[in-house]
Design a protein around this motif. Sequence first.
Motif, PDB file in Angstrom:
ATOM      1  N   VAL A  53     -13.431   7.814  -1.910  1.00 40.65           N
ATOM      2  CA  VAL A  53     -13.886   6.638  -2.661  1.00 40.65           C
ATOM      3  C   VAL A  53     -13.032   5.432  -2.303  1.00 40.65           C
ATOM      4  CG1 VAL A  53     -14.134   5.634  -4.971  1.00 40.65           C
ATOM      5  CG2 VAL A  53     -14.786   8.024  -4.567  1.00 40.65           C
ATOM      6  N   TYR A  54     -13.710   4.297  -2.123  1.00 47.33           N
ATOM      7  CA  TYR A  54     -13.040   3.004  -1.931  1.00 47.33           C
ATOM      8  C   TYR A  54     -13.292   2.147  -3.165  1.00 47.33           C
ATOM      9  CZ  TYR A  54     -12.493  -1.826  -0.260  1.00 47.33           C
ATOM     10  OH  TYR A  54     -12.151  -3.156  -0.145  1.00 47.33           O
ATOM     11  N   VAL A  55     -12.210   1.570  -3.729  1.00 46.45           N
ATOM     12  CA  VAL A  55     -12.287   0.813  -4.986  1.00 46.45           C
ATOM     13  C   VAL A  55     -11.918  -0.653  -4.731  1.00 46.45           C
ATOM     14  CG1 VAL A  55     -11.453   0.628  -7.357  1.00 46.45           C
ATOM     15  CG2 VAL A  55     -11.658   2.889  -6.280  1.00 46.45           C
ATOM     16  N   LEU A 114      -9.000   5.067  -1.561  1.00 48.28           N
ATOM     17  CA  LEU A 114      -8.444   3.846  -0.989  1.00 48.28           C
ATOM     18  C   LEU A 114      -8.766   2.742  -1.987  1.00 48.28           C
ATOM     19  CD1 LEU A 114      -7.221   2.129   1.328  1.00 48.28           C
ATOM     20  CD2 LEU A 114      -9.543   1.962   2.272  1.00 48.28           C
ATOM     21  N   ALA A 115      -7.733   2.144  -2.601  1.00 45.07           N
ATOM     22  CA  ALA A 115      -7.940   1.140  -3.638  1.00 45.07           C
ATOM     23  C   ALA A 115      -7.358  -0.196  -3.204  1.00 45.07           C
ATOM     24  CB  ALA A 115      -7.297   1.586  -4.952  1.00 45.07           C
ATOM     25  N   GLU A 116      -8.057  -1.261  -3.563  1.00 50.70           N
ATOM     26  CA  GLU A 116      -7.526  -2.587  -3.271  1.00 50.70           C
ATOM     27  C   GLU A 116      -6.216  -2.814  -4.010  1.00 50.70           C
ATOM     28  OE1 GLU A 116      -7.990  -4.949  -1.153  1.00 50.70           O
ATOM     29  OE2 GLU A 116      -9.556  -3.761  -0.210  1.00 50.70           O
ATOM     30  N   LYS A 117      -5.423  -3.735  -3.484  1.00 51.22           N
ATOM     31  CA  LYS A 117      -4.163  -4.071  -4.120  1.00 51.22           C
ATOM     32  C   LYS A 117      -4.406  -5.093  -5.231  1.00 51.22           C
ATOM     33  CE  LYS A 117      -4.186  -8.047  -1.738  1.00 51.22           C
ATOM     34  NZ  LYS A 117      -4.443  -9.340  -2.418  1.00 51.22           N
ATOM     35  N   PRO A 118      -3.572  -5.064  -6.286  1.00 50.33           N
ATOM     36  CA  PRO A 118      -2.562  -4.053  -6.586  1.00 50.33           C
ATOM     37  C   PRO A 118      -3.226  -2.785  -7.139  1.00 50.33           C
ATOM     38  CG  PRO A 118      -2.675  -5.583  -8.403  1.00 50.33           C
ATOM     39  CD  PRO A 118      -3.630  -6.093  -7.338  1.00 50.33           C
ATOM     40  N   LEU A 119      -2.571  -1.658  -6.942  1.00 50.54           N
ATOM     41  CA  LEU A 119      -3.138  -0.395  -7.393  1.00 50.54           C
ATOM     42  C   LEU A 119      -3.379  -0.408  -8.899  1.00 50.54           C
ATOM     43  CD1 LEU A 119      -4.016   2.365  -6.395  1.00 50.54           C
ATOM     44  CD2 LEU A 119      -1.653   3.149  -6.662  1.00 50.54           C
ATOM     45  N   SER A 120      -2.490  -1.055  -9.638  1.00 48.02           N
ATOM     46  CA  SER A 120      -2.689  -1.284 -11.070  1.00 48.02           C
ATOM     47  C   SER A 120      -1.948  -2.558 -11.439  1.00 48.02           C
ATOM     48  CB  SER A 120      -2.174  -0.104 -11.900  1.00 48.02           C
ATOM     49  OG  SER A 120      -0.778  -0.192 -12.102  1.00 48.02           O
ATOM     50  N   THR A 121      -2.042  -2.964 -12.692  1.00 49.08           N
ATOM     51  CA  THR A 121      -1.356  -4.174 -13.141  1.00 49.08           C
ATOM     52  C   THR A 121      -0.038  -3.871 -13.836  1.00 49.08           C
ATOM     53  OG1 THR A 121      -2.665  -4.141 -15.184  1.00 49.08           O
ATOM     54  CG2 THR A 121      -3.510  -5.480 -13.363  1.00 49.08           C
ATOM     55  N   VAL A 155      -4.965  12.162  -1.290  1.00 46.38           N
ATOM     56  CA  VAL A 155      -4.442  10.923  -0.736  1.00 46.38           C
ATOM     57  C   VAL A 155      -4.847   9.772  -1.649  1.00 46.38           C
ATOM     58  CG1 VAL A 155      -4.662   9.274   1.158  1.00 46.38           C
ATOM     59  CG2 VAL A 155      -4.411  11.718   1.643  1.00 46.38           C
ATOM     60  N   LEU A 156      -3.868   8.953  -2.011  1.00 51.34           N
ATOM     61  CA  LEU A 156      -4.113   7.704  -2.733  1.00 51.34           C
ATOM     62  C   LEU A 156      -3.418   6.604  -1.956  1.00 51.34           C
ATOM     63  CD1 LEU A 156      -5.028   5.890  -5.010  1.00 51.34           C
ATOM     64  CD2 LEU A 156      -3.071   6.671  -6.369  1.00 51.34           C
ATOM     65  N   MET A 157      -4.195   5.677  -1.426  1.00 49.85           N
ATOM     66  CA  MET A 157      -3.668   4.644  -0.551  1.00 49.85           C
ATOM     67  C   MET A 157      -4.045   3.271  -1.083  1.00 49.85           C
ATOM     68  SD  MET A 157      -4.299   4.387   3.544  1.00 49.85           S
ATOM     69  CE  MET A 157      -4.152   2.868   4.456  1.00 49.85           C
ATOM     70  N   GLU A 158      -3.051   2.411  -1.210  1.00 47.05           N
ATOM     71  CA  GLU A 158      -3.283   1.028  -1.616  1.00 47.05           C
ATOM     72  C   GLU A 158      -3.610   0.203  -0.374  1.00 47.05           C
ATOM     73  OE1 GLU A 158      -0.972  -2.021  -4.566  1.00 47.05           O
ATOM     74  OE2 GLU A 158       0.187  -1.193  -2.893  1.00 47.05           O
ATOM     75  N   ASN A 159      -4.612  -0.660  -0.489  1.00 47.13           N
ATOM     76  CA  ASN A 159      -5.116  -1.358   0.689  1.00 47.13           C
ATOM     77  C   ASN A 159      -4.310  -2.623   0.998  1.00 47.13           C
ATOM     78  OD1 ASN A 159      -6.784  -1.653   2.883  1.00 47.13           O
ATOM     79  ND2 ASN A 159      -8.296  -2.859   1.772  1.00 47.13           N
ATOM     80  N   ALA A 185      -8.741   3.485   9.757  1.00 45.01           N
ATOM     81  CA  ALA A 185      -8.411   4.670  10.545  1.00 45.01           C
ATOM     82  C   ALA A 185      -7.237   5.427   9.941  1.00 45.01           C
ATOM     83  CB  ALA A 185      -8.098   4.266  11.987  1.00 45.01           C
ATOM     84  N   ALA A 186      -6.249   4.682   9.415  1.00 45.36           N
ATOM     85  CA  ALA A 186      -5.089   5.325   8.802  1.00 45.36           C
ATOM     86  C   ALA A 186      -5.494   6.106   7.554  1.00 45.36           C
ATOM     87  CB  ALA A 186      -4.035   4.279   8.454  1.00 45.36           C
ATOM     88  N   PHE A 187      -6.401   5.544   6.768  1.00 49.45           N
ATOM     89  CA  PHE A 187      -6.865   6.256   5.571  1.00 49.45           C
ATOM     90  C   PHE A 187      -7.607   7.530   5.951  1.00 49.45           C
ATOM     91  CE2 PHE A 187     -10.262   6.900   2.331  1.00 49.45           C
ATOM     92  CZ  PHE A 187      -9.438   7.307   1.287  1.00 49.45           C
ATOM     93  N   ALA A 188      -8.528   7.428   6.904  1.00 47.53           N
ATOM     94  CA  ALA A 188      -9.282   8.610   7.322  1.00 47.53           C
ATOM     95  C   ALA A 188      -8.358   9.688   7.887  1.00 47.53           C
ATOM     96  CB  ALA A 188     -10.334   8.219   8.353  1.00 47.53           C
ATOM     97  N   ALA A 189      -7.368   9.274   8.672  1.00 51.28           N
ATOM     98  CA  ALA A 189      -6.422  10.238   9.238  1.00 51.28           C
ATOM     99  C   ALA A 189      -5.596  10.890   8.145  1.00 51.28           C
ATOM    100  CB  ALA A 189      -5.509   9.538  10.249  1.00 51.28           C
ATOM    101  N   ALA A 190      -5.191  10.108   7.142  1.00 47.04           N
ATOM    102  CA  ALA A 190      -4.407  10.663   6.046  1.00 47.04           C
ATOM    103  C   ALA A 190      -5.222  11.682   5.251  1.00 47.04           C
ATOM    104  CB  ALA A 190      -3.923   9.546   5.130  1.00 47.04           C
ATOM    105  N   VAL A 191      -6.489  11.380   5.030  1.00 43.95           N
ATOM    106  CA  VAL A 191      -7.357  12.314   4.301  1.00 43.95           C
ATOM    107  C   VAL A 191      -7.489  13.621   5.077  1.00 43.95           C
ATOM    108  CG1 VAL A 191      -9.702  12.737   3.484  1.00 43.95           C
ATOM    109  CG2 VAL A 191      -8.613  10.513   3.075  1.00 43.95           C
TER     110      VAL A 191
END
Length: 328
Positions: free
Chosen positions: A70-72, A94-101, A119-123, A288-294
């Motif tokens: 999922v991309y957020v 993969l979530a847009e920055k910031p991951l939270s407030t 995998v949880l990745m901040e964009n 590509a980095a996100f897909a590789a990490a997954v």
Amino acid sequence: MTGPLRIGVLGCAGIAVRRMLPAFAADPGIEIAAVASRDAAKARAVAERFGCRPVHGYDALLEQDDVQAVYVPLPAALHAEWTEAALRTGRPVLAEKPLSTDHRRTAELLQLADARGLVLMENVMFVHHRRHRAVQRLVADGAIGEPRAFHAAFTIPPLPDGDIRYDPDLGGGALADVGIYPLRAALHFLGPGLHVTGARLTRGAGRRVETSGAALLSTPGTATAQITFGMEHAYRSAYELWGSEGSITVDRAFTPPADHVPVIGLHRDGKSEEIRLAPHDQVAATVAAFAAAVRSGTLPDPGATLRQAELLDEIDRFAAPGETDGNG
């Protein structure tokens, strides 16, 4: 995992439509499975453009059996809620920055992902550009001696009045939107030992969020970092790293277009040298980095995301409430 990674997109934000969805579509290892919106017509329009399935509502997307990740790209105030919801369905995010407030909420999300082996990745895309690794190598090789000071700025022109980044209820404000870039760059080069020693946030006239700011940070050793950020300014995207024997300068540092020829300025012994690199698409590199990490089940340096969140909160605390008002 065999075959392309099937991604579901929670929302039709501008960054998703302009940058991320085209990058997903261009990556042979990724397939866009579905795009969701609370506006069914918007979901249909975006899905038709990218050849995927429209879904009405975010919950409905998380019920789709063929969505593997999922991309957020929602407004910042919604990142944590929907990132957690996606993680609890067993999907990497993969979530847009910031991951939270809030850094405590960021820690909870990272812990949840780790506990579930996801995998949880901040964009934050610029860290995937090759130019910054080249700068790190120069520093490691002693090109400027011992690092002493880091200066970085990211400022952008005023946004339309109705832009969500001016809305405090949606997590708006310059600190988390544009301040995150020079702050993350300082972490990238000076390490997680950075602490805030001073900060200032100001509001433009009539605004309900901070529209500019600056912070001073220091390491346990002798290095300092100064960062400047704002969203009602002339455009600036650059950093300088000064050492005991020379300095490095980088322009167009944080959001260069894919065809931009990156240049590193190296200054030492009274001479200046321009090191030119091949163009590099940091959006494609991030995807590509996100897909590789997954696929590998690992994510490099998740600690940087948490330390960044902690420092964002430190900056906010240093800028006392009475100091956040500018001429407005």
